[in-house]
Design a protein around this motif. Structure first.
Motif, PDB file in Angstrom:
ATOM      1  N   TRP A   1      13.210  -6.288   5.161  1.00  0.00           N
ATOM      2  CA  TRP A   1      14.281  -5.702   5.775  1.00  0.00           C
ATOM      3  C   TRP A   1      15.306  -6.257   6.371  1.00  0.00           C
ATOM      4  O   TRP A   1      14.763  -7.497   7.074  1.00  0.00           O
ATOM      5  CB  TRP A   1      13.276  -4.139   6.646  1.00  0.00           C
ATOM      6  CG  TRP A   1      12.751  -4.165   6.873  1.00  0.00           C
ATOM      7  CD1 TRP A   1      11.017  -3.548   7.028  1.00  0.00           C
ATOM      8  CD2 TRP A   1      12.636  -2.278   5.656  1.00  0.00           C
ATOM      9  NE1 TRP A   1      11.399  -2.013   5.888  1.00  0.00           N
ATOM     10  CE2 TRP A   1      11.633  -1.829   5.882  1.00  0.00           C
ATOM     11  CE3 TRP A   1      14.528  -1.904   5.019  1.00  0.00           C
ATOM     12  CZ2 TRP A   1      11.743  -0.656   4.523  1.00  0.00           C
ATOM     13  CZ3 TRP A   1      14.023  -1.181   4.793  1.00  0.00           C
ATOM     14  CH2 TRP A   1      12.499   0.187   4.538  1.00  0.00           C
TER      15      TRP A   1
ATOM     16  N   ILE B   1      16.161  -8.228   9.118  1.00  0.00           N
ATOM     17  CA  ILE B   1      16.257  -8.130   9.866  1.00  0.00           C
ATOM     18  C   ILE B   1      17.648  -8.789  10.839  1.00  0.00           C
ATOM     19  O   ILE B   1      18.556  -8.271  11.646  1.00  0.00           O
ATOM     20  CB  ILE B   1      14.927  -8.991  10.649  1.00  0.00           C
ATOM     21  CG1 ILE B   1      14.444  -8.152  10.261  1.00  0.00           C
ATOM     22  CG2 ILE B   1      14.729  -8.964  12.509  1.00  0.00           C
ATOM     23  CD1 ILE B   1      12.355  -8.473  10.785  1.00  0.00           C
TER      24      ILE B   1
ATOM     25  N   PHE C   1       8.025  -2.927  10.239  1.00  0.00           N
ATOM     26  CA  PHE C   1       9.516  -3.263  11.446  1.00  0.00           C
ATOM     27  C   PHE C   1       9.284  -2.638  12.431  1.00  0.00           C
ATOM     28  O   PHE C   1       9.931  -3.471  14.059  1.00  0.00           O
ATOM     29  CB  PHE C   1      10.675  -2.220  10.426  1.00  0.00           C
ATOM     30  CG  PHE C   1      12.108  -3.011  11.216  1.00  0.00           C
ATOM     31  CD1 PHE C   1      11.857  -4.254  11.497  1.00  0.00           C
ATOM     32  CD2 PHE C   1      12.161  -2.508  11.707  1.00  0.00           C
ATOM     33  CE1 PHE C   1      13.456  -4.377  11.996  1.00  0.00           C
ATOM     34  CE2 PHE C   1      13.293  -1.692  12.681  1.00  0.00           C
ATOM     35  CZ  PHE C   1      14.021  -3.503  12.852  1.00  0.00           C
TER      36      PHE C   1
END
Length: 291
Positions: free
Chosen positions: A117, A119, A142
């Motif tokens: 993901w 971030i 996450f």
């Protein structure tokens, strides 16, 4: 924050084909049918544990010795020291063999693989996390990461829409219960059809998303679920005002070998295992519509 694993393999692992040996620390049965289990693993070698670094959204190959291996999104968070967890649905040969194993058994782990993901792009943003069924694994990773006291201040409002066919199929029930009590997280759980004893929301994830999410400015959406859920959620997000740059999804179900060798996960010019599994909608819109 930099991702050391953009190229889709772990630079710390000397040979990406040789798995780490992992001991099953615990097995959590997630549903009454017992076909969804979370495996919590410890490293047998403390040195390997130190070198295994990952970011939420990545996956790994889990192997049952003598049977084979299969790719799964990592469900634990890097903030959970000393363990790596996977939630596995019993579907084929490898997953069935895995489901027969117990606490104390030893299995293999290759990874981490793939990208994560995004971030660094989520910092100082509002986040909308949308998931369905047992695809909640890397989003759990996450969320756990984002809610860690060290990290929570990096992100603004966090809204979660998570749905399943019925309450029994929702994963991580103890954690959902804890998260529902937090005032820095807006958790919306929904089931497809009402059942006795359920006081929460009833409705499909795309419809609930439309009711709950009112605003797209300074907001990024992370979406992971069955293909049909993703298909109907994307137009809803666009209608609310999200741009393809601000919608990320994970194509985990396309994973095969994990290092771009077998060629079975490609979409157009991309290999899901090396270029993904996480893609922005903008990237996907430039590819053939195979996902």
């Amino acid at each position: 924050m930099t991702c050391s694993c953009e190229s889709g393999h772990n630079h710390n692992q000397v040979n990406p084909y040789v798995p780490y040996r992992m001991k099953i620390k615990d097995v959590i049965i997630e549903n009454p049918e017992k076909d969804l289990k979370t495996f919590i693993l410890n490293f047998l070698n403390p040195e390997e544990e130190k070198s295994f670094t990952y970011i939420p959204g990545q996956f790994a190959e889990v192997s049952v010795f003598g049977v084979g291996e299969a790719p799964f999104g990592i469900a634990s968070s890097p903030t959970e020291k000393g363990v790596v967890s996977f939630t596995v649905k019993k579907l084929g040969q490898v997953t069935s063999s895995l489901h027969m194993l117990e606490k104390g058994d030893v299995i293999g782990l290759r990874g981490p693989l793939g990208n994560s993901w995004p971030i660094e792009k989520l910092v100082n943003k509002n986040l909308v996390i949308i998931s369905g069924g047992f695809a909640f694994t890397t989003l759990r990773s996450f969320l756990y990461y984002a809610l860690d006291p060290e990290n929570r201040k990096l992100f603004k409002n966090i809204t979660v829409v998570y749905g399943a066919r019925n309450p029994d199929q929702l994963l991580y029930k103890a954690e959902l219960s804890e998260w529902s009590k937090r005032d820095d997280l807006d958790l919306k759980l929904t089931i497809d059809r009402g059942v006795e004893g359920w006081n929460g929301i009833v409705g499909f994830v795309p419809a609930v998303t439309e009711q709950v999410v009112k605003e797209a400015s300074n907001t990024v959406a992370l979406v992971c679920g069955p293909p049909v859920m993703i298909k109907f959620t994307i137009p809803v997000l666009k209608k609310i005002g999200f741009t393809p740059d601000d919608i990320y999804t994970s194509l985990e179900m396309k994973m095969k070998c994990g290092i771009g060798m077998c060629g079975r996960c490609n979409i157009g010019s991309k290999f899901v295992c090396k270029d993904g599994p996480v893609f922005s909608l903008k990237e996907l819109e430039e590819l053939p519509a195979e996902y």
